[in-house]
Design a protein around this motif. Sequence first.
Motif, short mmCIF file in Angstrom:
data_model
loop_
_atom_site.label_atom_id
_atom_site.label_comp_id
_atom_site.label_asym_id
_atom_site.label_seq_id
_atom_site.Cartn_x
_atom_site.Cartn_y
_atom_site.Cartn_z
N TYR A 154 0.83 -1.21 0.00
CA TYR A 154 0.00 0.00 0.00
C TYR A 154 0.86 1.26 0.00
O TYR A 154 0.45 2.31 -0.51
N PHE A 155 2.07 1.14 0.56
CA PHE A 155 2.96 2.29 0.66
C PHE A 155 4.05 2.27 -0.41
O PHE A 155 5.09 2.92 -0.26
N SER A 156 3.83 1.52 -1.49
CA SER A 156 4.86 1.36 -2.51
C SER A 156 5.26 2.71 -3.12
O SER A 156 6.44 2.96 -3.39
N GLY A 157 4.28 3.57 -3.32
CA GLY A 157 4.60 4.90 -3.86
C GLY A 157 5.45 5.71 -2.91
O GLY A 157 6.41 6.38 -3.32
N LEU A 188 10.38 -2.34 -6.34
CA LEU A 188 11.13 -1.83 -5.19
C LEU A 188 10.55 -2.35 -3.88
O LEU A 188 11.30 -2.71 -2.96
N THR A 189 9.23 -2.40 -3.79
CA THR A 189 8.59 -2.89 -2.57
C THR A 189 8.92 -4.35 -2.32
O THR A 189 9.15 -4.76 -1.17
N LEU A 190 8.95 -5.15 -3.38
CA LEU A 190 9.30 -6.56 -3.22
C LEU A 190 10.74 -6.70 -2.73
O LEU A 190 11.02 -7.51 -1.82
N ILE A 191 11.64 -5.93 -3.29
CA ILE A 191 13.04 -5.98 -2.86
C ILE A 191 13.16 -5.49 -1.42
O ILE A 191 13.91 -6.05 -0.61
N ALA A 192 12.41 -4.45 -1.08
CA ALA A 192 12.42 -3.95 0.30
C ALA A 192 11.87 -5.00 1.26
O ALA A 192 12.33 -5.12 2.40
N SER A 193 10.91 -5.79 0.80
CA SER A 193 10.35 -6.85 1.64
C SER A 193 11.40 -7.91 1.95
O SER A 193 11.50 -8.39 3.09
N VAL A 194 12.17 -8.27 0.94
CA VAL A 194 13.27 -9.22 1.17
C VAL A 194 14.27 -8.61 2.14
O VAL A 194 14.78 -9.29 3.06
#
Length: 211
Positions: free
Chosen positions: A37-40, A75-81
């Motif tokens: 939800y906060f990807s932006g 970017l959000t997926l990479i940040a999740s990792v």
Amino acid sequence: MPSVEQTQPLISHLLELRNRLLRAIVAVLVVFLALVYFSGDIYDFVSKPLVERLPEGATMIATDVASPFFTPLKLTLIASVFVAVPFILYQVWAFVAPGLYKHEKRLVMPLMFSSSLLFYCGVAFAYFVVFPLVFGFFTAISLGGVEFATDISSYLDFVLALFLAFGIAFEVPVAIILLCWTGATDVDSLKQKRPYIVVGGVCRGYAIDPS
């Protein structure tokens, strides 16, 4: 042919590995769902070092139709990792720990903790120290008559390469400890090879990100 008794431990190890991998994947997905939800906002935060130094009137652009949608998600997926790394490392530890000796267990846990911390420090150093210097320099030397407009996808690839480069660079102390611990090298040998190591590190940096 291997007996049933010999194949059972292998199967149990494979099942354990599968379970650990699934737990790590689930952890990443949970973090991703919490952050999507906060990807932006996440992309705005990562792009802030460049946006603040863009020439007046200049903006970032998207050269692909789907870039404004997929780039923040990537970017959000990479940040999740990135956020889930401690849990992922714990799963690795839980899988290999039963096969380690007691003195090895005492060494592995501090190394895993320090390696995670050092990688985070490398990423933070890149964001707060390197990015302002690099982007300030690039925007200052832009050619006359050339409009400075950076594609959001290209920017993400660039900063991810820098994050990875500095994260790995900060892992050097852990790598040295492991090399000495395994007997692959020693302190005296490292002192003799120091000039070559420095040159090799510089070359590796250029190989990762020539710019």
